[in-house]
Write an enzyme that holds these catalytic residues in place. Structure first.
Site, PDB file in Angstrom:
ATOM      1  N   CYS A 124       0.706  -1.205  -0.247  1.00  0.00           N
ATOM      2  CA  CYS A 124      -0.306  -0.523   0.044  1.00  0.00           C
ATOM      3  C   CYS A 124       1.101   0.881  -0.330  1.00  0.00           C
ATOM      4  CB  CYS A 124      -0.788  -0.313   1.026  1.00  0.00           C
ATOM      5  SG  CYS A 124      -2.179   1.323   1.378  1.00  0.00           S
ATOM      6  N   ASP A 165      -0.105  -5.673  -0.062  1.00  0.00           N
ATOM      7  CA  ASP A 165      -1.392  -6.364  -0.619  1.00  0.00           C
ATOM      8  C   ASP A 165      -1.098  -7.120  -1.391  1.00  0.00           C
ATOM      9  OD1 ASP A 165      -3.183  -3.989   0.182  1.00  0.00           O
ATOM     10  OD2 ASP A 165      -1.795  -2.339  -1.215  1.00  0.00           O
ATOM     11  N   HIS A 212      -4.134  -0.958  -5.888  1.00  0.00           N
ATOM     12  CA  HIS A 212      -4.398  -1.458  -7.129  1.00  0.00           C
ATOM     13  C   HIS A 212      -4.627  -1.838  -8.225  1.00  0.00           C
ATOM     14  CE1 HIS A 212      -4.253  -3.502  -2.794  1.00  0.00           C
ATOM     15  NE2 HIS A 212      -6.028  -3.332  -3.034  1.00  0.00           N
ATOM     16  N   GLU A 213      -5.233  -0.665  -8.869  1.00  0.00           N
ATOM     17  CA  GLU A 213      -5.550  -0.493  -9.954  1.00  0.00           C
ATOM     18  C   GLU A 213      -4.014  -0.154 -10.687  1.00  0.00           C
ATOM     19  OE1 GLU A 213      -8.988   1.264  -7.620  1.00  0.00           O
ATOM     20  OE2 GLU A 213      -5.911   1.048  -7.557  1.00  0.00           O
TER      21      GLU A 213
END
Length: 153
Positions: A51, A58, A92-93
């Site tokens: 993160c 993550d 994440h994206e």
């Protein structure tokens, strides 16, 4: 004797994990089946990044499908590239789309898609999907086979 594998530097020897995705060196070989439309799938069920705000890990299950053009990605170099994200901070994206775009820029495939199935953080799973365009006709491209996150239920 020269072969399509002659230029590979990482395969067959000890290779350290790159410190970052930018430092990772992807390698490729000529597609020996040029002119044949087929799908290649790589699955990374234990992908890890950080993160960017908290530094907490993550985790994702990545599925990468592509229809090669002139080039195939060498799998060890892909593994090292993906492993380099474990100390990389990004949402994440950004991780998911960046992986797909880098592979497209490097390989120039006929088509590529990536599914990033991220495990929950703060109680919310995030799934990210990106592809270069419509699926090519006449190529069997199976469903990615990752069910929506259901927790313990």
């Amino acid at each position: 004797m020269s072969s399509i594998y002659s230029d590979l530097k990482q395969l067959g020897g000890k290779t350290d994990l790159p410190a970052s995705p930018d430092e990772a060196e992807l390698e490729r070989v000529q597609n020996p089946q040029q002119g044949v439309a087929y799908c290649v799938r790589f699955v990374a069920p234990e992908f890890t990044s950080l993160c960017p705000m908290t530094g907490q890990p993550d985790f994702a299950h990545l599925v990468i499908d592509y229809v090669p053009g002139d080039w195939l990605v060498e799998s060890k170099s892909l593994k090292l590239f993906l492993g380099a994200f474990r100390n990389h901070g990004a949402f994440h994206e950004d991780c998911t789309v960046s992986i797909g775009r880098r592979l497209v820029a490097f390989l120039a495939p006929q088509w590529l898609r990536i599914g990033g199935y991220w495990y929950p953080r703060g109680g919310i799973p995030v799934d990210v999907f990106w592809q270069t365009g419509p699926q090519p006709e006449g190529v069997w491209i199976p469903d990615q086979g990752v069910p929506p996150y259901r927790g313990r239920g």
